[in-house]
Design an enzyme around this catalytic site. Sequence first.
Site, mmCIF file in Angstrom:
data_model
loop_
_atom_site.group_PDB
_atom_site.id
_atom_site.type_symbol
_atom_site.label_atom_id
_atom_site.label_comp_id
_atom_site.label_asym_id
_atom_site.label_seq_id
_atom_site.Cartn_x
_atom_site.Cartn_y
_atom_site.Cartn_z
ATOM 1 N N ARG A 62 1.015 -1.265 0.041
ATOM 2 C CA ARG A 62 0.011 0.085 -0.026
ATOM 3 C C ARG A 62 0.633 1.247 -0.022
ATOM 4 O O ARG A 62 0.439 2.410 -0.028
ATOM 5 C CB ARG A 62 -0.828 -0.271 1.117
ATOM 6 C CG ARG A 62 -2.071 -1.086 0.836
ATOM 7 C CD ARG A 62 -3.047 -1.165 1.911
ATOM 8 N NE ARG A 62 -2.441 -1.476 3.305
ATOM 9 C CZ ARG A 62 -1.803 -2.676 3.599
ATOM 10 N NH1 ARG A 62 -2.229 -3.489 2.867
ATOM 11 N NH2 ARG A 62 -1.549 -2.694 4.891
ATOM 12 N N GLU A 99 6.343 -11.127 14.297
ATOM 13 C CA GLU A 99 5.773 -11.739 15.531
ATOM 14 C C GLU A 99 6.581 -13.205 15.775
ATOM 15 O O GLU A 99 6.892 -13.396 16.559
ATOM 16 C CB GLU A 99 4.387 -11.697 15.466
ATOM 17 C CG GLU A 99 3.714 -11.886 16.768
ATOM 18 C CD GLU A 99 2.049 -11.915 16.656
ATOM 19 O OE1 GLU A 99 1.659 -11.432 15.548
ATOM 20 O OE2 GLU A 99 1.622 -12.182 17.714
HETATM 21 P P1 AMP Z 1 5.105 -2.462 10.867
HETATM 22 O O1 AMP Z 1 4.515 -3.536 11.979
HETATM 23 O O2 AMP Z 1 4.897 -1.172 10.940
HETATM 24 O O3 AMP Z 1 6.424 -3.250 10.344
HETATM 25 O O4 AMP Z 1 3.931 -2.654 9.699
HETATM 26 C C1 AMP Z 1 4.344 -3.558 8.609
HETATM 27 C C2 AMP Z 1 3.428 -3.359 7.447
HETATM 28 O O5 AMP Z 1 1.996 -3.996 7.535
HETATM 29 C C3 AMP Z 1 3.403 -1.949 6.837
HETATM 30 O O6 AMP Z 1 3.435 -2.083 5.450
HETATM 31 C C4 AMP Z 1 1.887 -1.552 7.419
HETATM 32 O O7 AMP Z 1 1.292 -0.726 6.336
HETATM 33 C C5 AMP Z 1 1.037 -2.837 7.680
HETATM 34 N N1 AMP Z 1 0.177 -2.802 8.468
HETATM 35 C C6 AMP Z 1 0.498 -3.252 9.879
HETATM 36 N N2 AMP Z 1 -0.535 -3.060 10.680
HETATM 37 C C7 AMP Z 1 -1.630 -2.587 9.980
HETATM 38 C C8 AMP Z 1 -3.018 -2.496 10.278
HETATM 39 N N3 AMP Z 1 -3.442 -2.512 11.457
HETATM 40 N N4 AMP Z 1 -3.749 -2.071 9.034
HETATM 41 C C9 AMP Z 1 -3.273 -2.003 8.157
HETATM 42 N N5 AMP Z 1 -1.891 -2.136 7.476
HETATM 43 C C10 AMP Z 1 -1.226 -2.487 8.673
#
Ligand code: AMP
Length: 177
Positions: A62, A99
């Site tokens: 995205r 995780e």
């Molecule tokens: P991160 O935990 O910051 O490394 O996020 C990992 C990826 O997953 C990123 O590209 C975020 O855009 C996506 N992401 C994580 N959590 C969400 C959520 N609750 N809703 C939408 N996208 C998410």
Amino acid sequence: MSTAAAVARAIRTIPDFPKPGIQFKDITPVLASPTLTAEAVAALAAPFTEASATKVLGIEARGFILGPLLAQTLDAGFVPVRKENKLPHTTVQASYALEYGTGVIEMHADAITREDRVLIHDDVIATGGTAAAAADLVRSAGGTVVGYSFLLELGFLNGRAQLDDGLPFHSLVHVAE
Ligand code: AMP
């Protein structure tokens, strides 16, 4: 209504997607409105108009939606960062903790040069692991990270603490819980 408030109102939460316990933040209602999308991109660009970014790096998947629009607005090029084994040319890799296990992202090795000033963008910052790994990719290619830009920050996960380089950090919408 401010752009941030309008974007916050448009983003919808899908419970238990893609797995139980995840509250997925769906930005597609923002994208469905050309006016709101244009306003969101302008608001994302505003803090970085003086940053002299030469590239905006967007994270799969995205980060590929608003990232190129943000890049155009800042008169910068766009660089896609993808999951492992998706890019066709020679790549550099960075890994980050998930995780369970490890995630790997890749970028074309020639996408960033030593002259590049790079703004890192994604739609959502959650734990911050992906954005931190993207910064590693830029630096391993010799580029300079100039900041971080997100449409939405999940504040309760404190992802910005992962980005411990003191660089400008901007999220248009912040949700505390
Ligand atoms: P991160 O935990 O910051 O490394 O996020 C990992 C990826 O997953 C990123 O590209 C975020 O855009 C996506 N992401 C994580 N959590 C969400 C959520 N609750 N809703 C939408 N996208 C998410």
